[in-house]
Design an enzyme around this catalytic site. Structure first.
Site, PDB file in Angstrom:
ATOM      1  N   ASN A   1       0.951  -1.099  -0.107  1.00 57.26           N
ATOM      2  CA  ASN A   1       0.013   0.017  -0.004  1.00 57.26           C
ATOM      3  C   ASN A   1       0.921   1.207   0.173  1.00 57.26           C
ATOM      4  O   ASN A   1       1.375   1.666   1.044  1.00 57.26           O
ATOM      5  CB  ASN A   1      -0.959  -0.014   1.288  1.00 57.26           C
ATOM      6  CG  ASN A   1      -1.552   1.119   1.333  1.00 57.26           C
ATOM      7  OD1 ASN A   1      -1.967   2.053   0.347  1.00 57.26           O
ATOM      8  ND2 ASN A   1      -2.495   1.484   2.708  1.00 57.26           N
TER       9      ASN A   1
ATOM     10  N   LYS B   1       0.091   4.347  -0.299  1.00 55.82           N
ATOM     11  CA  LYS B   1      -0.450   5.541   0.334  1.00 55.82           C
ATOM     12  C   LYS B   1      -0.448   6.766  -0.514  1.00 55.82           C
ATOM     13  O   LYS B   1      -0.215   6.524  -1.775  1.00 55.82           O
ATOM     14  CB  LYS B   1       0.013   5.505   1.815  1.00 55.82           C
ATOM     15  CG  LYS B   1      -0.254   4.285   2.713  1.00 55.82           C
ATOM     16  CD  LYS B   1       0.045   4.579   4.031  1.00 55.82           C
ATOM     17  CE  LYS B   1      -0.243   3.171   4.736  1.00 55.82           C
ATOM     18  NZ  LYS B   1      -0.019   3.383   6.011  1.00 55.82           N
TER      19      LYS B   1
ATOM     20  N   HIS C   1      -9.369   1.235   5.290  1.00 50.51           N
ATOM     21  CA  HIS C   1      -7.983   1.266   5.923  1.00 50.51           C
ATOM     22  C   HIS C   1      -8.330   2.305   7.100  1.00 50.51           C
ATOM     23  O   HIS C   1      -9.132   3.491   6.847  1.00 50.51           O
ATOM     24  CB  HIS C   1      -7.120   2.091   4.806  1.00 50.51           C
ATOM     25  CG  HIS C   1      -5.719   1.936   5.267  1.00 50.51           C
ATOM     26  ND1 HIS C   1      -5.297   3.039   5.966  1.00 50.51           N
ATOM     27  CD2 HIS C   1      -4.883   1.010   5.225  1.00 50.51           C
ATOM     28  CE1 HIS C   1      -4.051   2.824   6.491  1.00 50.51           C
ATOM     29  NE2 HIS C   1      -3.703   1.552   6.048  1.00 50.51           N
TER      30      HIS C   1
ATOM     31  N   GLU D   1      -6.697   4.836   7.830  1.00 43.57           N
ATOM     32  CA  GLU D   1      -6.534   6.154   7.714  1.00 43.57           C
ATOM     33  C   GLU D   1      -7.656   6.840   6.927  1.00 43.57           C
ATOM     34  O   GLU D   1      -7.954   8.136   7.305  1.00 43.57           O
ATOM     35  CB  GLU D   1      -5.146   6.494   6.851  1.00 43.57           C
ATOM     36  CG  GLU D   1      -3.952   6.100   7.535  1.00 43.57           C
ATOM     37  CD  GLU D   1      -2.817   5.724   6.825  1.00 43.57           C
ATOM     38  OE1 GLU D   1      -2.756   5.726   5.586  1.00 43.57           O
ATOM     39  OE2 GLU D   1      -1.921   5.152   7.596  1.00 43.57           O
TER      40      GLU D   1
ATOM     41  N   GLU E   1      -5.284  -4.712  11.017  1.00 46.32           N
ATOM     42  CA  GLU E   1      -4.194  -3.480  10.899  1.00 46.32           C
ATOM     43  C   GLU E   1      -4.674  -2.857  12.304  1.00 46.32           C
ATOM     44  O   GLU E   1      -5.190  -1.955  12.282  1.00 46.32           O
ATOM     45  CB  GLU E   1      -4.350  -2.728   9.803  1.00 46.32           C
ATOM     46  CG  GLU E   1      -4.206  -3.430   8.474  1.00 46.32           C
ATOM     47  CD  GLU E   1      -3.405  -2.376   7.784  1.00 46.32           C
ATOM     48  OE1 GLU E   1      -2.366  -2.683   6.903  1.00 46.32           O
ATOM     49  OE2 GLU E   1      -4.152  -1.144   7.496  1.00 46.32           O
TER      50      GLU E   1
ATOM     51  N   GLY F   1       2.650   2.522  10.824  1.00 45.14           N
ATOM     52  CA  GLY F   1       3.530   3.580  10.609  1.00 45.14           C
ATOM     53  C   GLY F   1       4.196   3.944  11.965  1.00 45.14           C
ATOM     54  O   GLY F   1       4.786   4.997  11.880  1.00 45.14           O
TER      55      GLY F   1
ATOM     56  N   SER G   1       3.482  -1.925  10.341  1.00 39.65           N
ATOM     57  CA  SER G   1       5.075  -2.131  10.406  1.00 39.65           C
ATOM     58  C   SER G   1       5.650  -3.456   9.920  1.00 39.65           C
ATOM     59  O   SER G   1       6.405  -3.695  10.800  1.00 39.65           O
ATOM     60  CB  SER G   1       5.553  -1.626  12.015  1.00 39.65           C
ATOM     61  OG  SER G   1       5.051  -0.073  12.099  1.00 39.65           O
TER      62      SER G   1
HETATM   63  P1  PGA Z   1       3.041   0.409   7.727  1.00 40.76           P
HETATM   64  O1  PGA Z   1       1.301   0.684   6.962  1.00 40.76           O
HETATM   65  O2  PGA Z   1       3.263  -0.730   6.924  1.00 40.76           O
HETATM   66  O3  PGA Z   1       3.648   1.421   7.275  1.00 40.76           O
HETATM   67  O4  PGA Z   1       2.835   0.504   9.092  1.00 40.76           O
HETATM   68  C1  PGA Z   1       0.585  -0.450   7.045  1.00 40.76           C
HETATM   69  C2  PGA Z   1      -0.946   0.057   6.295  1.00 40.76           C
HETATM   70  O5  PGA Z   1      -1.252   1.080   6.685  1.00 40.76           O
HETATM   71  O6  PGA Z   1      -1.246  -0.756   5.388  1.00 40.76           O
END
Ligand code: PGA
Length: 265
Positions: free
Chosen positions: A24, A26, A110, A112, A182, A188, A228
């Site tokens: 992803n 983003k 997601h 976010e 998640e 992140g 992560s």
């Molecule tokens: P990350 O994001 O690997 O940077 O923690 C995962 C995600 O949001 O899909």
């Protein structure tokens, strides 16, 4: 929708789920770096078919990335889509448009989208139905915040998200659905759920699926872990019985951190 989580321990519930590694991106990468990374993933994956790989570029690069990857084993998906099929929805993108430019997948719900843009459980459910109707395979994301985990409401939060995200989805459509767990506190942040934490939640989600549908659907639906994921922790996460792949954010942005993930075995 009513559901009763079902305990699904025992043999026979780990077979037949091909690992899926999803990158992803983003709101990152520009045309040149996006195409370069996609080409590198295509080269590395080659004809291997022991896992599926999908990349999720920003909307504006989907067309070009999909053309570049056409005929390869690397699939393309979008990071979101509209719950409506067409019409006066300024700034939105319909699922059918994503299919039109070569997408197979779409990420929905997601964290976010949920937390920064206020997408609620019901909207995620409507998007799931719109994506299925257009022929996409949705990755429906669920996950608790740190406060929710500390308040011991993880199961309550993620089951509500899952039930609403799949509301009205027929059993036969479940063949195209992937779930992603998640935990918001792991996205992140560099903090990863431990294999034990991921294992507990994934097993719980599989039980929710069994309650919503049946044991067969629960056994064959892939549940990804996200938060992560990096080259140094993917092996331990993928060793967990109910972890069927990873949704990767930060580490998917560079060949040197994403390509090793494809070789986690
Ligand atoms: P990350 O994001 O690997 O940077 O923690 C995962 C995600 O949001 O899909």
């Amino acid at each position: 929708m009513e559901f009763q989580p079902v305990g699904l321990t025992g043999a026979g519930f780990t077979t037949g789920r091909k690992p899926l590694l999803a990158g992803n991106w983003k709101m990152n990468l520009e045309r040149k770096s996006a195409l370069g990374l996609a080409a590198a993933v295509r080269e590395r994956l080659g004809e291997r078919d022991d896992c599926e790989v999908a990349l999720f570029p920003p909307y504006v690069y989907l067309d070009e990335v999909a053309r570049l990857l056409a005929g390869s084993r690397v699939k393309v998906g979008a990071q979101n889509c509209c719950d409506e099929a067409s019409g006066a929805f300024t700034g939105e993108i319909a699922a059918s448009m994503l299919v039109d430019v070569g997408c197979d997948w779409v990420i929905l719900g997601h964290s976010e989208r949920r937390h920064l843009y206020g997408e609620g459980d019901a909207l995620v459910g409507a998007k799931t139905k719109a994506a299925l109707a257009a022929g996409l395979a949705p990755i429906v994301c669920v996950g608790e915040t740190l406060a929710q985990r500390e308040a011991k409401s993880t199961e309550q939060v993620i089951s509500a998200q899952l039930v609403a995200g799949l509301a009205g989805v027929e059993r036969r459509s479940m063949e195209r659905i992937v779930i992603a767990y998640e935990p918001v506190w792991a996205i992140g942040t560099g903090k990863t759920a431990s294999p034990e934490q991921a294992g507990e939640v994934h097993a719980y989600l599989r039980g929710v699926l069994a309650g919503l549908y049946d044991r067969e659907v629960a056994a064959r639906t892939r549940i990804l872990y996200g938060g992560s994921v990096k080259p140094d922790n993917i092996q331990a996460l993928m060793a967990v019985k109910d972890v069927d792949g990873c949704l990767v954010g930060g580490a998917s942005l560079k060949a040197e951190t994403f390509l090793p993930l494809l070789e986690y075995r």
